[in-house]
Design a protein around this motif. Structure first.
Motif, mmCIF file in Angstrom:
data_model
loop_
_atom_site.group_PDB
_atom_site.id
_atom_site.type_symbol
_atom_site.label_atom_id
_atom_site.label_comp_id
_atom_site.label_asym_id
_atom_site.label_seq_id
_atom_site.Cartn_x
_atom_site.Cartn_y
_atom_site.Cartn_z
ATOM 1 N N GLY A 71 0.794 -1.562 -0.029
ATOM 2 C CA GLY A 71 -0.195 0.017 0.093
ATOM 3 C C GLY A 71 0.310 1.165 -0.205
ATOM 4 N N SER A 72 0.204 2.101 1.073
ATOM 5 C CA SER A 72 1.386 3.146 0.379
ATOM 6 C C SER A 72 0.849 4.580 2.419
ATOM 7 C CB SER A 72 0.732 4.255 -0.230
ATOM 8 O OG SER A 72 1.579 5.387 -0.418
ATOM 9 N N GLY A 73 2.406 4.643 2.436
ATOM 10 C CA GLY A 73 2.630 5.850 3.835
ATOM 11 C C GLY A 73 2.598 5.020 4.828
ATOM 12 N N PRO A 74 3.556 5.699 6.081
ATOM 13 C CA PRO A 74 4.344 5.422 7.275
ATOM 14 C C PRO A 74 3.272 4.534 8.041
ATOM 15 C CG PRO A 74 4.361 7.321 6.691
ATOM 16 C CD PRO A 74 3.101 7.121 6.164
ATOM 17 N N LEU A 75 2.106 4.394 7.815
ATOM 18 C CA LEU A 75 0.706 3.508 8.230
ATOM 19 C C LEU A 75 1.451 1.890 8.050
ATOM 20 C CD1 LEU A 75 -1.965 2.670 10.149
ATOM 21 C CD2 LEU A 75 -3.037 2.616 7.703
ATOM 22 N N LEU A 76 1.929 1.659 7.590
ATOM 23 C CA LEU A 76 2.360 0.559 6.532
ATOM 24 C C LEU A 76 3.813 0.080 7.362
ATOM 25 C CD1 LEU A 76 3.160 0.740 2.888
ATOM 26 C CD2 LEU A 76 0.872 -0.004 4.354
ATOM 27 N N GLN A 110 7.560 -11.281 4.716
ATOM 28 C CA GLN A 110 8.054 -11.004 3.321
ATOM 29 C C GLN A 110 7.875 -10.209 2.401
ATOM 30 O OE1 GLN A 110 7.509 -14.844 2.419
ATOM 31 N NE2 GLN A 110 6.696 -14.773 4.811
ATOM 32 N N GLY A 111 7.639 -8.455 3.439
ATOM 33 C CA GLY A 111 7.929 -7.842 2.654
ATOM 34 C C GLY A 111 7.281 -6.477 2.601
ATOM 35 N N ILE A 112 7.826 -5.366 2.633
ATOM 36 C CA ILE A 112 6.156 -4.480 2.369
ATOM 37 C C ILE A 112 7.044 -3.623 1.341
ATOM 38 C CG2 ILE A 112 6.223 -1.583 4.025
ATOM 39 C CD1 ILE A 112 7.959 -3.207 6.429
ATOM 40 N N TYR A 113 5.693 -3.288 0.560
ATOM 41 C CA TYR A 113 5.552 -3.141 -0.776
ATOM 42 C C TYR A 113 4.823 -1.188 -0.919
ATOM 43 C CZ TYR A 113 7.302 -7.424 -1.200
ATOM 44 O OH TYR A 113 8.162 -8.869 -0.891
ATOM 45 N N GLU A 114 5.913 -0.973 -1.026
ATOM 46 C CA GLU A 114 5.201 0.986 -0.844
ATOM 47 C C GLU A 114 4.871 0.789 -2.387
ATOM 48 O OE1 GLU A 114 4.748 3.311 1.249
ATOM 49 O OE2 GLU A 114 4.214 4.860 -0.676
ATOM 50 N N GLN A 115 4.157 2.142 -2.412
ATOM 51 C CA GLN A 115 3.650 2.034 -3.630
ATOM 52 C C GLN A 115 4.350 3.160 -4.203
ATOM 53 O OE1 GLN A 115 1.657 4.933 -5.142
ATOM 54 N NE2 GLN A 115 2.092 6.275 -3.196
ATOM 55 N N ALA A 116 4.601 4.439 -3.519
ATOM 56 C CA ALA A 116 5.255 5.810 -3.901
ATOM 57 C C ALA A 116 6.599 5.232 -3.916
ATOM 58 C CB ALA A 116 5.774 6.756 -2.361
ATOM 59 N N PRO A 117 7.932 6.068 -5.414
ATOM 60 C CA PRO A 117 8.884 5.716 -6.003
ATOM 61 C C PRO A 117 9.292 6.406 -4.537
ATOM 62 C CG PRO A 117 8.162 7.480 -6.725
ATOM 63 C CD PRO A 117 6.997 7.419 -6.189
ATOM 64 N N VAL A 118 11.218 5.267 -4.832
ATOM 65 C CA VAL A 118 12.207 5.885 -3.375
ATOM 66 C C VAL A 118 12.534 6.838 -3.605
ATOM 67 C CG1 VAL A 118 13.915 5.159 -5.513
ATOM 68 C CG2 VAL A 118 14.411 5.073 -3.091
ATOM 69 N N ALA A 119 12.811 7.588 -4.991
ATOM 70 C CA ALA A 119 12.682 9.261 -4.708
ATOM 71 C C ALA A 119 11.533 10.000 -4.034
ATOM 72 C CB ALA A 119 12.945 9.800 -6.064
#
Lengths: 432, 81, 370
Positions: free
Chosen positions: A144-149, A164-173
């Motif tokens: 998903g997205s955001g610090p809540l993850l 298994q991993g945390i997948y953030e939609q926002a790009p790394v930059a």
């Protein structure tokens, strides 16, 4: 049966707790309502296995003279009073001033497979786990997205989940830019560093999202799409949330105006948190997602306002304004990738209560016309999930609230103080 | 007060910590909370009383949100009505 | 140069169940039809309605129209969009006087060709075990049904469109100049006009009095098999046809979804659409008196609607008094879904100069001009 309060507060999260303590300290008779079994709201939700954060314990302990009405669901509004339902019956709570601290819910976006058992919100999974959901040893994907993850991940890991991993939609930059900005909010920065430490060894990927979930009777795998293509992961649970949406349904039912800064409405308040209806104030996430610090400050401001102390409220405004700035930062850096709005296909269910697919909603530009023709939004969640999804996807905005605010017993709507014991329900269900 | 409560999920005895939700108790048995109107299995989504995916029958009362209900000693819970 | 006005054989104003049925019937007759609807199709009283198909027999004219219309509803019995459920109507008697009335009514219905049986108390409880003790019996009208009105309206409009009818969606008729209708975008449609705008009738035809009669409804979660028939109290007609400013009557339906739809209330003086907690309480208490177990069910939604009501309770079906090539079909009070198809057929017969199957005199709008 009517109980009278000087100040009635809906929602016992950080905003409501601060409002209650502030108003009660001035001698007002204060009622604090929450539909959950314990005070704390979502962010300070009681954990059956672990100790609450100190701030939460202190806020709840400070309630001394407040009447805390947990397990009370607000179902309808009457003139200067709310009808509430408990497990045993219903009552009418009348007020001189009302503070809406109704908080937020997670933004849940549809994708193929999102209705499979095992797919939950990220904050949703965190809430379930705090209430004893068995997660030890389970393979969990967080997305998903955001610090809540990160907060959700930390809770899940502390309860024994195999992340298994945390997948953030926002790009790394953008996430790195956000991290640099965090230095302006030292408390937040410290919190973020602590969370990352708790999550050592867990993959944290950016520009990455869940494209689909698969399984028969329950979730088995998810497809993750990232900058380098699609990967299939085995897992038992997927916790996926795309941020928060203000809960404005009670405000709307009361006739309070809302405004839209995004696809979703928030309660319209003046700087001192007055809504458009005299005697009704709103604090915290309902006024726009702002986070814990905003909620606590706005709760205190609304508490002062509700007992008529504008001067005391005014003293807190500069701090609140600064704290609201953090929310802007979040919204900018974690804005959603447009591809996320395209994940659902024509067969993906949008209305989970009535099983209405996205394809069935093609051609409608109005929530009411769509509802009349397809039943979309007619179910028990009253459009909270599908209506929010359709607004987010840019199809059409949700239609306004009408009573009951949540499904309620007919006896409640008839004003009954106590419910009869069940006699027929079992028998009826056994016919099936 | 005991640290553990015992309740029945579709006839199966389950023990959960005091204060745990009925949703948590059900998850000890399986993930089929309710059947959707077209017959698909469903389980909690939001975890906080909004989505109504966790509706079950508790002590004879139908359509109760399992995530909002604290598990109590001796409760009889029936899923997939 | 001003564009020539689009020309039609019939301009139907309003796409509620009545307007939709008229547009469907007109297009089936081969007429070139326009339909003008500012909101969702079937979005007014049609959306708020219970969707019962019930013969009301206390007025001979109403019985003739409802019976005529019910025959036409049979063609929709297998239509998915109609959600037609032949649950039958069970009229419940409290006391011997009501049971005697049931007997009179059954005879009257049978004479009109509507199957109806008087039930003793034992049979009543066999049919509906959830009824409260102490009922005297009732009357079963087994062929009656419930439908889902807004989807039927949509289906009828789409069927008319498939025959060439033009839908002016999101457009409102602002005025009825001679020989046509003027829309809110300034354009004009020319041709005969049929006004089927229900409660909004006075905006276009102020010479025909119409009042909105507010009603409340509540729908529950799914409880399959709790009830089998749509249930009404035999005193229902007193509420429906009485002049009291506000009244309630027991009227519940098992929907095909397994949900229970609960009515009914009637109010003349209430003009705002908000759900009134006091009226809701009164209506629910009335229903609990007949089905006590309703108290425990979860209500999902409550809403209100306005029944278009003429001074004598009969709809206006026919030529507009003082108008030329202007027709009206409106004012069906709580029976618009039942009588929509028959009303449309009757009106098309009048428009096309055919002999109607039932006597149109009782519905002639000219009765108001007299």
């Amino acid at each position: 049966m009517t109980e009278r309060y000087d100040v009635l507060i809906v929602g016992a999260g950080p905003a409501g707790l601060a409002a209650a303590q502030t108003a009660a300290s001035r001698g007002a008779r204060v009622g604090l309502i929450d539909a959950q079994a314990r005070a704390g709201g979502q962010v300070w939700r009681h954990d059956v296995r672990r100790t609450a954060p100190r701030a939460a314990r202190e806020a709840i302990a400070a309630l001394r003279s407040v009447e805390l009405l947990t397990n009370h669901q607000v179902v309808a509004a009457e003139p200067s009073a709310l009808r509430v339902e408990t497990q045993q019956g219903s009552s009418l709570l009348s007020y001189t001033s009302l503070i809406l601290a109704t908080g937020a819910r997670e933004l849940l976006l549809p994708f193929p497979g999102w209705t499979l058992p095992g797919v939950t919100g990220a904050g949703g999974m965190q809430a379930l786990v705090k209430q004893g959901w068995p997660i030890a040893g389970k393979r969990v994907v967080i997305a998903g997205s955001g610090p809540l993850l990160l907060a959700a991940a930390a809770t899940l890991r502390a309860h024994g989940a195999r992340l298994q991993g945390i997948y953030e939609q926002a790009p790394v930059a953008r996430v790195h830019a956000f991290a640099r900005q965090l230095l302006r909010w030292p408390a937040r920065a410290t919190q973020a560093v602590a969370l990352r430490a708790q999550l050592a060894g867990v993959p944290y990927r950016f520009g990455t999202f869940v494209r689909s979930a698969h399984g028969e009777a329950a979730l088995r795998t998810v497809d993750i799409e990232g900058p380098h293509g699609t990967t299939r992961l085995d897992c038992d649970l997927l916790a996926v949330g795309y941020g928060l949406v203000p809960n404005v349904e009670l405000a709307q039912l009361l006739g309070c105006a809302t405004v839209q800064r995004s696809a979703h409405p928030q309660v319209q308040v003046d700087p001192s948190l007055r809504t458009s209806v005299a005697g009704i104030y709103a604090a915290g996430e309902a006024n726009g997602i702002g986070g814990l610090a905003v909620a606590r400050l706005e709760g205190a401001i609304a508490g002062h306002m509700a007992v008529g102390d504008t001067a005391a409220a005014n003293l807190l405004l500069p701090r609140r304004d600064k704290a609201r700035g953090f929310a802007e930062l979040l919204a900018t850096h974690f804005s959603l990738d447009p591809r996320l709005h395209q994940l659902a296909d024509a067969q993906t269910l949008i209305c989970r209560c009535e099983d209405v697919t996205l394809g069935e909603l093609d051609g409608f530009s109005d929530a009411r016309a769509a509802k009349l023709a397809t039943r979309c939004g007619m179910g028990a969640c009253q459009g909270r999930i599908c209506g929010t999804v359709l607004a987010e996807l840019g199809r059409f905005s949700r239609s306004g609230s009408r009573p009951p605010l949540f499904p309620a017993r007919l006896a409640t709507l008839a004003g009954a103080a106590t419910f009869p014991l069940p006699t027929i329900s079992t028998e009826v269900a056994d016919h099936e | 007060m005991s640290d553990i409560v015992r309740l029945s999920i579709d006839g199966q005895d389950v023990e959960v910590p005091t204060g745990a939700s009925v949703a948590a108790a059900i998850a000890h048995v399986g993930l089929h909370f309710r059947s959707s109107v077209s017959g698909a299995p469903r389980a909690p989504l939001c975890g906080m009383g909004v989505c109504f995916e966790c509706r079950v029958r508790i002590d004879g009362v139908m359509h109760v949100r399992a995530c909002m209900t604290v598990a109590c000693e001796g409760m009889q819970v029936h899923c997939h009505d | 140069m001003k564009a020539a006005a689009a020309s039609y054989d019939l301009i139907v104003v309003g796409a509620g169940i009545v307007g939709a049925a008229c547009a469907d019937a007109a297009s089936a007759d081969g007429l070139r039809v326009a339909i003008v609807e500012p909101g969702p199709i079937g979005g007014g009283a049609t959306a708020a309605a219970m969707g019962h198909l019930v013969a009301m027999d206390d007025d001979p004219a109403e019985l003739a129209l409802s019976r005529y219309s019910l025959q036409q509803w049979e063609a929709f019995a297998d239509l998915k969009e109609a959600e037609f459920s032949r649950c039958g109507t069970l009229w419940v008697a409290r006391g011997d006087a009501e049971l005697a009335a049931a007997s009179t009514r059954a005879t009257r219905l049978a004479a009109a060709g509507v199957e109806a049986h008087v039930l003793d108390a034992n049979t009543l409880y066999e049919l509906e075990p959830a009824l409260a003790p102490g009922m005297s019996g009732g009357m079963l009208v087994p062929r009656e049904a419930v439908v889902y009105p807004p989807r039927v309206a949509r289906y009828l409009v789409q069927r008319a469109q498939s025959r060439g009818a033009q839908l002016y969606a999101g457009r409102r008729v602002n005025a009825l100049p001679r020989g046509g209708a003027q829309l809110d975008d300034g354009s004009t449609l020319s041709g005969p006009v049929l006004v089927a705008t229900g409660c909004a009738l006075p905006a276009l035809l102020p010479q025909l009095p119409m009042r909105g009669r507010k009603g409340h409804l509540v729908i529950t979660e799914r409880y399959p098999n709790l009830l089998r028939h749509q249930l009404l109290e035999l005193g229902y007609a007193d509420s429906a046809h009485g002049d009291a400013d506000s009244s309630v009557a027991f009227n519940v339906q098992p929907r095909p979804t397994g949900q229970i739809l609960i009515g009914s209330s009637r109010e003349f003086s209430a003009t705002d659409a908000a759900v009134s907690p006091a009226m809701l309480q009164r209506m629910l208490e009335r229903c609990f008196a007949f089905i006590p177990t309703l108290r425990q069910l979860q209500a999902v939604r409550a809403w209100t609607g306005f029944r278009p009501t003429t001074p004598d309770g009969r709809p206006y079906l026919g030529a507009v008094p003082g108008g030329t090539n202007q027709w009206v079909a409106a004012g069906h009070e709580g029976l618009g879904v039942t009588t929509a198809l028959g009303s449309a057929r009757l009106l098309l017969d009048l428009i096309q100069g055919r002999e109607p199957a039932i006597d149109p005199t009782p519905y002639a709008p000219s009765r108001m001009a007299a």
